[in-house]
Design a protein around this motif. Structure first.
Motif, short mmCIF file in Angstrom:
data_model
loop_
_atom_site.label_atom_id
_atom_site.label_comp_id
_atom_site.label_asym_id
_atom_site.label_seq_id
_atom_site.Cartn_x
_atom_site.Cartn_y
_atom_site.Cartn_z
N VAL A 21 3.39 -5.95 8.23
CA VAL A 21 3.09 -4.82 7.35
C VAL A 21 2.88 -5.43 5.97
O VAL A 21 3.76 -6.12 5.45
N CYS A 22 1.70 -5.21 5.41
CA CYS A 22 1.32 -5.85 4.15
C CYS A 22 1.05 -4.83 3.06
O CYS A 22 0.53 -3.74 3.33
N ALA A 49 -1.29 1.16 14.51
CA ALA A 49 -2.39 0.36 13.96
C ALA A 49 -3.71 0.73 14.63
O ALA A 49 -4.74 0.86 13.97
N GLN A 50 -3.67 0.95 15.93
CA GLN A 50 -4.88 1.33 16.66
C GLN A 50 -5.34 2.74 16.27
O GLN A 50 -6.51 2.97 16.02
N LEU A 56 -1.12 2.14 7.40
CA LEU A 56 0.12 2.90 7.47
C LEU A 56 0.22 3.76 6.23
O LEU A 56 0.38 3.25 5.12
N HIS A 57 0.09 5.05 6.40
CA HIS A 57 0.15 6.02 5.30
C HIS A 57 1.01 7.19 5.78
O HIS A 57 1.60 7.12 6.87
N VAL A 97 1.21 3.33 0.99
CA VAL A 97 0.12 2.93 1.87
C VAL A 97 0.22 1.42 2.07
O VAL A 97 0.27 0.65 1.10
N TYR A 98 0.27 1.02 3.33
CA TYR A 98 0.32 -0.39 3.70
C TYR A 98 -0.72 -0.68 4.78
O TYR A 98 -1.26 0.24 5.39
N GLN A 99 -0.97 -1.95 5.01
CA GLN A 99 -1.86 -2.39 6.07
C GLN A 99 -1.02 -2.92 7.23
O GLN A 99 -0.01 -3.61 7.01
N LEU A 100 -1.45 -2.62 8.44
CA LEU A 100 -0.80 -3.11 9.64
C LEU A 100 -1.67 -4.19 10.25
O LEU A 100 -2.81 -3.92 10.65
N ASN A 101 -1.16 -5.41 10.30
CA ASN A 101 -1.93 -6.55 10.82
C ASN A 101 -1.28 -7.02 12.12
O ASN A 101 -0.19 -7.59 12.10
#
Length: 103
Positions: A21-22, A49-50, A56-57, A97-101
């Protein structure tokens, strides 16, 4: 439905080594490894993520909390016991708000 039933309906994570999680700068703020005891959370976050294109919000966090089912109540009464639930609660409550990698 309970957590176990929810997991049964999610895509396989056999190919997944973990999930980061970034933040907006790409810094990893949370990591879920593909290890025993974390596979349920990894599968749930992978499905998020899919479904939400790697973001991620608030809406994604609400979905994740629904999927975590009975673990949410336990997390609310026992802070830090369920860090993957706690993260979703923070995202929802603080409108983060984050990014899921997926790794």
């Amino acid at each position: 439905m309970n957590f176990k039933d929810n997991l049964a309906s999610m895509p396989s994570i056999d190919h997944v080594k973990g999930l980061d999680v970034c933040d907006e700068n790409g810094n990893v703020i949370h990591h879920i490894p593909a290890v025993e005891g974390k596979l349920g959370s990894l599968k749930l976050y992978h499905a998020l993520a899919q479904q939400f294109n790697g973001t991620l919000h608030t809406q994604a966090a609400e979905q994740g909390l629904t999927w975590f089912a009975e673990h949410v109540e336990d997390a609310l009464h026992n802070p830090n016991k369920h860090p993957n639930v706690d993260l979703l609660l923070r995202v929802k409550n603080d409108n983060l708000v984050y990014q899921l990698n997926v790794l």
